[in-house]
Enzyme design. Structure first.
Site, PDB file in Angstrom:
ATOM      1  N   ASP A 261       0.813  -1.225   0.000  1.00  0.00           N
ATOM      2  CA  ASP A 261       0.000   0.000   0.000  1.00  0.00           C
ATOM      3  C   ASP A 261       0.848   1.278   0.000  1.00  0.00           C
ATOM      4  OD1 ASP A 261      -2.228  -1.547   0.054  1.00  0.00           O
ATOM      5  OD2 ASP A 261      -2.811  -1.082   2.114  1.00  0.00           O
TER       6      ASP A 261
ATOM      7  N   SER B 172     -11.840   3.571 -25.879  1.00  0.00           N
ATOM      8  CA  SER B 172     -12.046   2.783 -24.662  1.00  0.00           C
ATOM      9  C   SER B 172     -11.859   3.724 -23.489  1.00  0.00           C
ATOM     10  CB  SER B 172     -11.052   1.624 -24.559  1.00  0.00           C
ATOM     11  OG  SER B 172      -9.739   2.114 -24.427  1.00  0.00           O
TER      12      SER B 172
HETATM   13  O1  F6P Z   1      -1.527  -5.544   2.861  1.00  0.00           O
HETATM   14  C1  F6P Z   1      -2.288  -4.473   2.436  1.00  0.00           C
HETATM   15  C2  F6P Z   1      -3.547  -4.964   1.762  1.00  0.00           C
HETATM   16  O2  F6P Z   1      -3.211  -5.769   0.649  1.00  0.00           O
HETATM   17  C3  F6P Z   1      -4.498  -3.852   1.346  1.00  0.00           C
HETATM   18  O3  F6P Z   1      -4.168  -3.256   0.121  1.00  0.00           O
HETATM   19  C4  F6P Z   1      -5.792  -4.579   1.314  1.00  0.00           C
HETATM   20  O4  F6P Z   1      -6.840  -3.660   1.520  1.00  0.00           O
HETATM   21  C5  F6P Z   1      -5.677  -5.541   2.458  1.00  0.00           C
HETATM   22  O5  F6P Z   1      -4.297  -5.753   2.650  1.00  0.00           O
HETATM   23  C6  F6P Z   1      -6.335  -6.865   2.226  1.00  0.00           C
HETATM   24  O6  F6P Z   1      -6.203  -7.621   3.374  1.00  0.00           O
HETATM   25  P1  F6P Z   1      -6.486  -9.188   3.457  1.00  0.00           P
HETATM   26  O7  F6P Z   1      -5.403  -9.891   2.701  1.00  0.00           O
HETATM   27  O8  F6P Z   1      -6.445  -9.481   4.907  1.00  0.00           O
HETATM   28  O9  F6P Z   1      -7.808  -9.412   2.811  1.00  0.00           O
END
Ligand code: F6P
Length: 330
Positions: free
Chosen positions: A129, A217
């Site tokens: 992130d 597109s």
């Molecule tokens: O690690 C960050 C992240 O990938 C975010 O981008 C996402 O919102 C979240 O983790 C998803 O979490 P999980 O794998 O627990 O569903």
């Protein structure tokens, strides 16, 4: 001087975590210390799942996604009694330093241990992130962006062929860094981020004007947190307005959710090099008996930031990049 150094990966895995583990293990060993791997994140300190790691144990992992130590999201760590158990493990195992590889949740845990334990805790910024303070970029972000970008390029091929509107959801519940990066890199017509208030009228206007300018597109990149229902919820909310526009492909829009494919895969060279640099820096700091620091990069230089400063930093998206998306869509 610390001799026994624990290493942990925690929270969402990120491509490049293994390269960081390898660098910590080899850096600690080269400096005369002993590296101890802790499995499944902070849970491993509570459950006492520790194992010595030598240079050969981290052979052939540099290029692999995921984490060879496994990882976990550990809500038990908010409980002081559980943290005491974790610290008892650190003490009874004779550890003098702990390297924590992960994002903001991980580094919050690291800060708590640092306050309650006499050993040194060193953080390494790692989250796809890229929303952690104290660093310009974190391990895994570059790979996740490249993975998403490859998918967007493929979708562009089919979107062009069928004159279609696509909403592509990328990861980022609270942060739009991936979305913004791939919107610019993938030539998206619009991007929606959690940091920017959603204006559906504006979005429908962009889609209309895109068509009026003769574009064949339209790709809208949606960070998962930009709408409470993600890209699907967004399309549901605006489908009547799209229908009313009467554009070819408008009422026939498609949603693609890229999801967890963005978290896996082989790390890019940038992530491998970043992970290697931060891992060695953390290993050296651990051996020198230091602690309370997050390792990240500013510009092209490894930077140390105290946990409290890094965790207090609110990382802002680059608004100039956001404004460019419109212009670049031409
Ligand atoms: O690690 C960050 C992240 O990938 C975010 O981008 C996402 O919102 C979240 O983790 C998803 O979490 P999980 O794998 O627990 O569903």
């Amino acid at each position: 001087m610390a001799r026994r150094v624990g290493v942990i990966t925690s929270g969402g895995d990120a491509p490049g975590m293994n390269a960081a583990i390898r660098a910590v293990v080899r850096g600690v060993t080269a400096g005369g210390g002993e590296a101890i791997g802790i499995r499944r994140g902070f849970g491993g300190l509570i459950e006492r799942t520790l194992e010595p790691l030598g240079p050969r144990d981290v052979a052939n992992v540099l290029q692999r996604g995921g984490s060879i130590l496994d990882t976990s999201r550990e809500p038990r760590f908010l409980d002081p009694a559980m943290r005491r158990r974790a610290i008892e493990t650190l003490e009874s195992e004779g550890l003098e330093a702990l390297v924590t590889i992960g994002g903001s949740g991980t580094q919050q845990g690291a800060q708590l241990i640092q306050r309650e334990w006499s050993g040194g805790v060193l953080g390494i910024a790692s989250t796809i992130d890229n929303d952690l303070g104290g660093t310009d970029t974190s391990i895994g972000f570059d790979t996740a962006c490249n993975t998403a970008l490859e998918a967007i390029d493929r979708i562009r091929d089919t979107a062009n062929s069928l004159d279609r509107l696509f909403f592509i959801e990328v990861m980022g519940r609270r942060a739009g860094f991936i979305a913004l990066e791939v919107a610019v890199g993938g030539g998206a017509e619009a991007v929606l981020l959690p940091e920017v208030e959603l204006d559906t009228e504006w979005l429908v206007g962009v889609i209309r004007s895109n068509h009026e300018r003769g574009k064949i597109s339209c790709i809208v990149v949606v960070a998962e947190g930009a709408h409470p229902g993600g890209a699907r919820g967004l399309l549901h909310e605006i489908e009547d307005s799209l229908e009313a526009l009467g554009l070819p492909g408008g009422a026939d829009a498609r949603v693609t959710i890229l999801g967890h494919i963005q978290r896996g895969g082989n790390p890019t060279v940038r992530d491998r090099v970043l992970a290697s640099r931060l891992g060695i820096a953390a290993a050296n700091a651990a051996l020198a008996g230091r602690g309370g620091i997050l390792f990240g990069v500013r510009g092209n230089t490894v930077r140390e930031t105290p946990f409290d400063v890094a965790l207090a930093e609110k990382k802002e998206i680059d608004r100039t990049l956001l404004e460019m998306v419109n212009t670049l869509a031409g």
